[in-house]
Motif scaffolding. Structure first.
Motif, PDB file in Angstrom:
ATOM      1  N   PHE A  94       0.878  -1.170   0.000  1.00  0.00           N
ATOM      2  CA  PHE A  94       0.000   0.000   0.000  1.00  0.00           C
ATOM      3  C   PHE A  94       0.912   1.214   0.000  1.00  0.00           C
ATOM      4  O   PHE A  94       1.695   1.404   0.928  1.00  0.00           O
ATOM      5  N   THR A 153       0.074  -0.263  15.273  1.00  0.00           N
ATOM      6  CA  THR A 153      -0.257  -0.873  13.986  1.00  0.00           C
ATOM      7  C   THR A 153      -1.639  -1.517  14.025  1.00  0.00           C
ATOM      8  O   THR A 153      -2.184  -1.785  15.102  1.00  0.00           O
ATOM      9  N   ALA A 154      -2.158  -1.826  12.845  1.00  0.00           N
ATOM     10  CA  ALA A 154      -3.436  -2.534  12.759  1.00  0.00           C
ATOM     11  C   ALA A 154      -3.313  -3.922  13.375  1.00  0.00           C
ATOM     12  O   ALA A 154      -4.271  -4.452  13.954  1.00  0.00           O
ATOM     13  N   SER A 155      -2.137  -4.519  13.243  1.00  0.00           N
ATOM     14  CA  SER A 155      -1.948  -5.849  13.822  1.00  0.00           C
ATOM     15  C   SER A 155      -2.220  -5.816  15.325  1.00  0.00           C
ATOM     16  O   SER A 155      -2.902  -6.698  15.872  1.00  0.00           O
ATOM     17  N   HIS A 196      -6.146 -10.350   6.143  1.00  0.00           N
ATOM     18  CA  HIS A 196      -4.738 -10.055   6.410  1.00  0.00           C
ATOM     19  C   HIS A 196      -4.134 -11.038   7.432  1.00  0.00           C
ATOM     20  O   HIS A 196      -4.820 -11.481   8.352  1.00  0.00           O
ATOM     21  N   SER A 198      -2.434 -10.580   9.872  1.00  0.00           N
ATOM     22  CA  SER A 198      -2.409 -10.130  11.273  1.00  0.00           C
ATOM     23  C   SER A 198      -3.480 -10.838  12.102  1.00  0.00           C
ATOM     24  O   SER A 198      -3.346 -10.935  13.324  1.00  0.00           O
ATOM     25  N   THR A 249     -13.436  -7.583   6.618  1.00  0.00           N
ATOM     26  CA  THR A 249     -12.441  -6.647   6.099  1.00  0.00           C
ATOM     27  C   THR A 249     -13.075  -5.660   5.130  1.00  0.00           C
ATOM     28  O   THR A 249     -13.830  -6.053   4.240  1.00  0.00           O
ATOM     29  N   GLY A 251     -11.616  -3.499   2.500  1.00  0.00           N
ATOM     30  CA  GLY A 251     -10.370  -3.222   1.788  1.00  0.00           C
ATOM     31  C   GLY A 251      -9.345  -4.308   2.069  1.00  0.00           C
ATOM     32  O   GLY A 251      -8.387  -4.090   2.814  1.00  0.00           O
ATOM     33  N   THR A 253      -6.242  -6.966   1.627  1.00  0.00           N
ATOM     34  CA  THR A 253      -4.872  -6.576   1.325  1.00  0.00           C
ATOM     35  C   THR A 253      -4.490  -6.867  -0.125  1.00  0.00           C
ATOM     36  O   THR A 253      -3.746  -6.104  -0.735  1.00  0.00           O
ATOM     37  N   ASP A 278     -11.809  -4.848  10.021  1.00  0.00           N
ATOM     38  CA  ASP A 278     -10.456  -4.429   9.663  1.00  0.00           C
ATOM     39  C   ASP A 278     -10.553  -3.531   8.436  1.00  0.00           C
ATOM     40  O   ASP A 278     -10.695  -3.999   7.308  1.00  0.00           O
ATOM     41  N   ALA A 280      -8.168  -1.207   7.777  1.00  0.00           N
ATOM     42  CA  ALA A 280      -6.848  -0.575   7.930  1.00  0.00           C
ATOM     43  C   ALA A 280      -6.540   0.366   6.771  1.00  0.00           C
ATOM     44  O   ALA A 280      -6.136   1.508   6.971  1.00  0.00           O
ATOM     45  N   TYR A 281      -6.765  -0.121   5.553  1.00  0.00           N
ATOM     46  CA  TYR A 281      -6.467   0.710   4.390  1.00  0.00           C
ATOM     47  C   TYR A 281      -7.672   1.541   3.957  1.00  0.00           C
ATOM     48  O   TYR A 281      -7.601   2.763   3.823  1.00  0.00           O
ATOM     49  N   ASN A 307      -6.045   2.677   9.661  1.00  0.00           N
ATOM     50  CA  ASN A 307      -4.654   3.108   9.803  1.00  0.00           C
ATOM     51  C   ASN A 307      -4.402   4.447   9.118  1.00  0.00           C
ATOM     52  O   ASN A 307      -4.205   4.485   7.908  1.00  0.00           O
ATOM     53  N   HIS A 309      -1.718   5.778   9.089  1.00  0.00           N
ATOM     54  CA  HIS A 309      -0.379   5.658   8.473  1.00  0.00           C
ATOM     55  C   HIS A 309      -0.445   4.944   7.125  1.00  0.00           C
ATOM     56  O   HIS A 309       0.582   4.787   6.471  1.00  0.00           O
ATOM     57  N   LYS A 310      -1.636   4.516   6.729  1.00  0.00           N
ATOM     58  CA  LYS A 310      -1.721   3.862   5.434  1.00  0.00           C
ATOM     59  C   LYS A 310      -2.183   4.844   4.350  1.00  0.00           C
ATOM     60  O   LYS A 310      -1.454   5.118   3.425  1.00  0.00           O
TER      61      LYS A 310
HETATM   62  C1  LIG Z   1      -1.934  -3.154   6.106  1.00  0.00           C
HETATM   63  C2  LIG Z   1      -3.020  -3.963   6.682  1.00  0.00           C
HETATM   64  C3  LIG Z   1      -2.896  -4.545   7.953  1.00  0.00           C
HETATM   65  C4  LIG Z   1      -1.626  -4.493   8.769  1.00  0.00           C
HETATM   66  O1  LIG Z   1      -1.276  -3.224   9.116  1.00  0.00           O
HETATM   67  P1  LIG Z   1      -0.121  -2.928  10.180  1.00  0.00           P
HETATM   68  O2  LIG Z   1      -0.486  -1.579  10.688  1.00  0.00           O
HETATM   69  O3  LIG Z   1       1.170  -2.950   9.442  1.00  0.00           O
HETATM   70  O4  LIG Z   1      -0.177  -3.969  11.223  1.00  0.00           O
HETATM   71  C5  LIG Z   1      -3.970  -5.255   8.440  1.00  0.00           C
HETATM   72  N1  LIG Z   1      -5.106  -5.375   7.740  1.00  0.00           N
HETATM   73  C6  LIG Z   1      -5.263  -4.831   6.523  1.00  0.00           C
HETATM   74  C7  LIG Z   1      -6.556  -5.015   5.796  1.00  0.00           C
HETATM   75  C8  LIG Z   1      -4.224  -4.108   5.960  1.00  0.00           C
HETATM   76  O5  LIG Z   1      -4.396  -3.562   4.750  1.00  0.00           O
END
Ligand SMILES: *Cc1c(COP(=O)(O)O)cnc(C)c1O
Length: 487
Positions: A94, A153-155, A196, A198, A249, A251, A253, A278, A280-281, A307, A309-310
Motif C-alpha cells: 500500500f 499498527t493494525a496488527s 490479512h 495479522s 475486512t 479493503g 490486502t 479491519d 486498515a487501508y 490506519n 499511516h496507510k
Molecule cells: C496493512 C493492513 C494490515 C496491517 O497493518 P499494520 O499496521 O502494518 O499492522 C492489516 N489489515 C489490513 C486489511 C491491511 O491492509
C-alpha cells in the motif's frame, strides 16, 4: 571502571543547544530537499543483503563523535539502503505518505518526549488523542458511541479487539487464562480467506492457537460469503466449538475487496459474536461522500481499525482503534501498580488502561496536525485523485488485449497481469513471464510495484497512495510495464 571525560572533552550532559540548532537547521534543509526530490533515488533499494551491516563497525565507538561525521555516514551508508516510501513512483503493497505536516509533528513529538501512560503524565497527549480520534471518527461517519485509542499498527489493534472478544467469551479469562481448563470448549474466530495475516498472528498471540481461525470462502469478487459463514458457525457449534468473533475486512490486502459487513453484522448479532472490522487501508475512503457506503454496517461492529499511516498521509506509525465497548478492553487490561495510583483516576482517562503497553508516545499530535493542515476538503480531493489515477490505469489494462485485470478496483489498487493475446501460455508460463516483468520494472529504480496471488493466478499489483504521485508517474508505470513485457 567509571570513565571520566577526557580533559578538554565535551562536558557531560546533552548536545550543546547551539550545536542542536545548527544541526537541526541543516536537517530540516536536507528533509525539505528529500521530500521535494525523492525521485533522485531509486525507489527500491538496490543493495545486496549484508551491504549495510558490513559497511558499519561491529562495536559502538568508545569516544563520542561529532554529529557531522555521523550524518556523513547516514548519507553515505544508510541512504543507499533505503527503499523510498516517500518516492512518487512507489506503487507496491500500500503506497503511503509521510507528509510534511506529519514529519514536522514527529520532530516536535520526539523533542517533547511525552509518555502518556497516565492523564497527569501528559494531559495534552491524552486529551488530544480523544479530540483527534473524534474528528477522524466523524469524518468517516462512525457514531460517537465508538471510543478511540491509538496503537502502533493494525496488527496490534486487531489483537486488542480479539482480546476483548475473548474477555466476553471466556469466563474469568483474565484471572485463570486458557491453559489447563477442562471447562472450556475450543474457540473459533472467523475471517475470509482474503483476510490479512495479522488475524492469524493475533489468534496465535492470544493463546487460541492457529487452529482456532476458520477461513470462510469468498465470492467471485473476493468478498466473504455470508452463507458460508453461517454454515461454518452451525457446523462448528454442532462439533463442539465455541464461536467467539468474526473479522470482516473493508479493503482486503490483495484486491481491496469489501466484505458484506451488514450481512455479517446480522449473523454476529444472531449468534452473539464479537464483530471486528479491519478497515486498515480503505476505512478512510468513507470520508468521501461517494464512498460513504464502504463502512455500511460498521456502526454495528463492536470494534474497527483504520490506519492513518496507510492512506491518511501520516508518517508510520499510527493505527486508530475504535471500540463500542472500550469498557471491556479496560476490563481486560486495567491494572494499576501502587506507584502509578492517582487520586484523579475516577475523573480522567488513563491511556495505559486501554491496552497492553504502559508507555505511549505522542502520536495524536501528527494526526491532529495533518487533519488541520489538509482539512476535510483537502483530504477528500487527495483521496479522490488517488482513486482516479488507479481507475485510469485499470482502464488502460482493460483496453489492452495483451493485459488482463484480475480483480475489481473499488479504491486505488489495481491487480492485473500481462497475458499476450494470441499466445496460449500455461499458468506456469504466465507466472514466469509476469514475475520476470515485476523484477525488471523494479530494477529500473523508477517505480516499485508488488505482486499477489488470486485464485492461484500470479498478479501484478499497483497501489496509488503517495501525495506526490501524479498522472505522469502512473503513465510511466504503464509504459515501463509494457516495455518490459516486450509489447
Ligand atoms: C496493512 C493492513 C494490515 C496491517 O497493518 P499494520 O499496521 O502494518 O499492522 C492489516 N489489515 C489490513 C486489511 C491491511 O491492509
Amino acid at each position: 571502571m567509571p570513565s571520566t571525560p577526557p580533559a578538554g572533552g565535551p562536558p557531560p550532559g546533552d548536545m550543546d543547544p547551539e550545536d542542536f540548532r545548527r544541526q537541526g537547521h541543516r536537517l530540516v534543509d536536507w528533509i525539505a530537499d528529500y521530500l521535494a526530490h525523492a525521485e533522485r533515488y531509486p525507489v527500491l533499494a538496490q543493495v545486496a543483503p549484508g551491504d549495510i551491516r558490513n559497511a558499519l563497525p561491529r562495536q559502538a565507538p568508545e569516544q563520542g563523535e561529532p554529529f557531522d561525521a555521523i550524518f556523513a555516514d547516514f548519507e553515505r551508508v544508510l541512504v543507499p539502503g533505503l527503499t523510498h516510501w516517500n518516492h512518487p513512483g512507489f506503487f507496491a503493497y500500500f503506497a503511503i505518505t509521510g507528509s510534511g505536516p506529519g514529519v514536522l509533528a514527529e520532530f516536535l513529538s520526539a523533542a517533547l518526549n511525552q509518555q502518556a501512560m497516565l492523564w497527569r503524565t501528559s494531559p495534552a497527549a491524552t486529551e488530544l488523542e480523544e479530540v483527534a480520534l473524534g474528528w477522524l471518527r466523524r469524518l468517516m461517519g462512525l457514531p460517537d458511541t465508538f471510543e478511540g485509542v491509538i496503537y502502533d499498527t493494525a496488527s496490534v489493534s486487531t489483537m486488542h479487539a480479539l482480546i476483548a472478544a475473548r474477555e466476553v467469551a471466556v469466563p474469568q479469562v483474565r484471572q485463570r487464562g486458557l491453559a489447563g481448563r477442562a471447562d472450556l470448549p475450543r474457540l473459533r474466530v472467523y475471517c475470509s480467506e482474503q483476510t490479512h495475516s495479522s488475524i492469524d498472528k493475533a489468534v496465535i498471540a492470544i493463546g487460541l492457537g492457529h487452529d482456532s481461525l476458520r477461513k470462510i470462502p469468498c465470492d467471485g469478487h473476493f468478498r466473504m460469503r455470508p452463507d458460508a459463514l453461517r454454515d461454518a458457525i452451525a457446523e462448528d457449534r454442532a462439533a463442539g466449538w465455541q464461536p467467539m468473533a468474526v473479522v470482516a475486512t473493508v479493503g482486503t490486502t490483495s484486491t481491496t475487496s469489501v466484505d458484506p459487513v451488514p450481512a455479517i453484522a446480522d449473523i454476529c448479532e444472531a449468534e452473539r459474536l464479537w464483530l471486528h472490522v479491519d478497515a486498515a487501508y480503505a476505512g478512510v475512503a468513507a470520508i468521501l461522500p461517494d464512498h460513504r457506503e464502504v463502512l455500511a454496517g460498521a456502526d454495528r461492529a463492536d470494534s474497527l481499525v483504520v490506519n492513518p499511516h496507510k492512506w491518511l498521509f501520516t508518517p508510520f506509525d499510527l493505527s486508530a482503534f475504535f471500540c463500542r465497548r472500550m469498557d471491556i478492553v479496560r476490563a481486560a487490561f486495567a491494572l494499576t501498580p501502587e506507584y502509578l495510583k492517582t487520586t484523579d483516576a475516577a475523573t480522567v482517562r488513563n491511556l495505559m488502561d486501554t491496552g497492553v503497553q504502559l508507555g505511549r508516545r505522542f502520536r495524536a499530535l501528527k494526526l491532529w496536525m495533518i487533519l488541520r493542515y489538509f482539512g476535510a476538503d483537502g483530504i477528500r480531493v487527495r483521496l479522490a485523485e488517488h482513486i482516479r489515477l488507479a481507475q485510469l490505469f485499470a482502464g488502460w489494462v482493460d483496453a489492452d488485449s495483451d493485459f488482463e485485470r484480475l480483480a475489481p478496483v473499488p479504491f486505488s489498487v489495481v491487480c492485473f497481469r500481462v497475458k499476450p493475446a494470441g499466445r496460449a501460455l500455461s499458468e506456469a508460463d504466465l507466472e514466469a513471464l509476469n514475475a520476470r516483468i515485476l523484477d525488471e520494472v523494479n530494477r529500473t529504480g523508477e517505480i516499485f510495484i508488488s505482486h499477489t496471488r488470486l485464485d492461484g493466478r500470479y498478479a501484478l499489483r499497483l497501489a496509488v497512495g503517495h501525495l506526490r504521485t501524479t498522472e505522469t508517474h502512473v503513465r510511466r508505470a504503464w509504459a515501463l510495464t509494457r516495455e518490459k513485457a516486450g509489447i
